[in-house]
Design an enzyme around this catalytic site. Structure first.
Site, PDB file in Angstrom:
ATOM      1  N   GLN A  86       0.831  -1.202   0.000  1.00 38.24           N
ATOM      2  CA  GLN A  86       0.000   0.000   0.000  1.00 38.24           C
ATOM      3  C   GLN A  86       0.867   1.253   0.000  1.00 38.24           C
ATOM      4  OE1 GLN A  86      -2.194  -2.075   3.468  1.00 38.24           O
ATOM      5  NE2 GLN A  86      -3.572  -0.433   2.859  1.00 38.24           N
ATOM      6  N   HIS A 104      -1.273   1.666  -4.514  1.00 36.99           N
ATOM      7  CA  HIS A 104      -1.669   3.073  -4.441  1.00 36.99           C
ATOM      8  C   HIS A 104      -0.774   4.001  -5.255  1.00 36.99           C
ATOM      9  CE1 HIS A 104      -3.678   1.939  -0.359  1.00 36.99           C
ATOM     10  NE2 HIS A 104      -4.407   1.581  -1.404  1.00 36.99           N
TER      11      HIS A 104
END
Length: 231
Positions: A86, A104
């Site tokens: 992430q 992300h």
């Protein structure tokens, strides 16, 4: 070779000195999400958004991969290690890990504001993005970050990796952020699932079989011992 799939969050890089976004003294205590991490914020004040991420890149250039990052690289001697992160930093890459999905986006990358598939790699010597910097299609460059409300195109591939895992590991994430937390729903029944975090983390799917209540560095060290017998 068994597939070891690792999901990492902000706690993975915190030991390197990078600020986390959530929690006490997190980044979102200092900045408004809607100002620097949404399309609306970009349209309203692109200069502010660029300045925010330019600062994040300068911070990244001043830190190094920690023992946790390096430990995951070491595990490649024994497993087919695949990292789903992430995090938008490049510390896994700098530690030598080779199979990485960034859910992300990537801080050291820029993309066209019109076409998400047109990207430009940034370098340590030229890491800032300015108003007027153009992508190859002539559009303004923006950070290659998945902002709140934007689709997460790499989830499809991350889900495939999670479903193929023989061992699944979660490091430094609260499991509160979706769709990333939903990856635990993809893993096969009965496989060992390790969760490394010094804080109490609730597994929304009840799949975690082993809790290691340590930070990334010490936690990965213990994981290596548990999986390989090496200290």
């Amino acid at each position: 070779m068994k597939k070891l799939v690792v999901l990492t969050g902000a706690g993975m890089s915190a030991e390197s000195g990078l600020a986390v976004f959530r929690g006490s003294y997190g980044m979102w205590d200092k900045y408004k999400i809607e100002d620097v991490a949404t399309l609306d914020g970009w349209y309203q004040n692109p200069r502010q958004v660029l300045d925010f991420y330019n600062q994040r890149r300068r911070e990244l250039l001043n830190v190094e991969p920690n023992a946790g990052h390096k430990g995951l690289k070491e595990l490649e001697k024994y497993f087919d290690v695949r990292i789903i992160t992430q995090n938008v930093d490049n510390l896994h890459e700098r530690a030598g890990s080779s199979n990485i999905i960034h859910l992300h986006g990537e801080l050291m990358s820029a993309r066209s504001e019109k076409d998400e598939d047109i990207r430009v790699k940034l370098t340590s010597e030229d890491c800032d993005i300015h108003i007027g910097d153009k992508a190859p299609d002539g559009a303004q460059l923006r950070p290659d970050i998945i902002w709140f409300g934007e689709r997460v195109p790499m989830m499809r591939y991350a889900g495939e990796w999670a479903s193929e895992a023989d061992i699944f590991v979660v490091i430094g994430t609260s499991l509160n952020v979706y769709p990333a937390a939903g990856l635990l729903a993809f893993i096969k029944s009965g496989i060992p699932v390790y969760l490394i975090d010094p804080n109490e983390v609730t597994d929304p799917y009840g799949n975690v079989t082993h809790y290691i209540r340590k930070g990334a560095g010490e936690g990965v060290k213990e994981l290596i011992t548990l999986l390989t017998g090496n200290k």
